[in-house]
Motif scaffolding. Structure first.
Motif, PDB file in Angstrom:
ATOM      1  N   ALA A 111       0.809  -1.126   0.024  1.00 52.17           N
ATOM      2  CA  ALA A 111       0.018   0.093  -0.026  1.00 52.17           C
ATOM      3  C   ALA A 111       0.739   1.151  -0.069  1.00 52.17           C
ATOM      4  N   THR A 115       1.105   4.154  -3.078  1.00 58.12           N
ATOM      5  CA  THR A 115       0.788   5.316  -2.523  1.00 58.12           C
ATOM      6  C   THR A 115       2.068   6.291  -2.920  1.00 58.12           C
ATOM      7  N   ARG A 134      -6.183   5.670  -5.784  1.00 54.90           N
ATOM      8  CA  ARG A 134      -6.028   4.444  -5.278  1.00 54.90           C
ATOM      9  C   ARG A 134      -7.412   3.552  -4.989  1.00 54.90           C
TER      10      ARG A 134
END
Length: 205
Positions: A111, A115, A134
């Motif tokens: 994650a 990002t 996202r």
């Protein structure tokens, strides 16, 4: 030449003569500087500190970088983010990581990597925009990236006033990039025009 310049000249000459009298000369003096820095240092900064021509310092740095690479040392000298610094040789990263962290996981999560990629390619970008791209809430991930020094606040949106984020010099160093211009092109990884048209027709694009 002014009186001040005349007075400074012998002092600069003395520094140069002192370097020549050291066992390893200017080359070892540059190495000594590299061993004590915490952040990448530019050729100009080293040249100014050692009272050497910038061209000579650049040549010495190139020479040292080649020597370290050819001799299979545990470290390398690299020019990243506009400056020079000694880094662990990539092959030995797991060894250093184990030593420093005692086996703790130090890698960014998937994650966080996703990002970070959004920020790198879309900067300056707001947290809301990152979340929209996202499709998830990114507040916690952005805080983690801020804490690790990979991203930083770079301004505010003119209208909404939202904080805008961008990557840092540390990001460039960790990614092995000299500048953002060295980021890989996204085009080869994007869907074709036909696929995008199909997704748009299905309401998914």
């Amino acid at each position: 030449m002014s009186d001040d310049a005349t007075a400074a000249a012998p002092e600069a000459l003395q520094v140069a003569l002192d370097l020549e009298q050291l066992p390893g000369g200017a080359r070892s003096a540059v190495e000594a500087v590299l061993m004590v820095i915490d952040e990448p240092v530019t050729e100009e900064e080293v040249a100014q500190a050692l009272e050497l021509p910038v061209e000579d310092v650049g040549a010495l740095l190139d020479e040292l970088a080649k020597e370290y690479a050819d001799s299979a040392r545990g470290f390398v000298l690299r020019r990243l983010g506009g400056g020079w610094r000694i880094y662990t040789r990539p092959e030995y990263a797991p060894v250093v990581e184990r030593f420093l962290l005692g086996g703790q996981q130090a890698r960014l999560t998937q994650a966080a990597l996703e990002t970070l990629a959004v920020i790198a390619y879309r900067q300056p970008v707001s947290r809301a925009r990152i979340g929209a791209i996202r499709g998830v809430n990114v507040d916690g991930v952005v805080r983690t990236l801020l804490a690790r020094g990979m991203v930083t606040e770079v301004g505010h949106e003119p209208t909404a006033g939202a904080v805008l984020y961008g990557t840092t010099d540390l990001f460039l160093q960790r990614m092995g990039l000299d500048s953002l211009d060295d980021l890989p092109a996204l085009a080869p990884y994007l869907p074709s025009a036909e696929v995008l048209e199909e997704l748009a027709a299905e309401g998914l694009a």
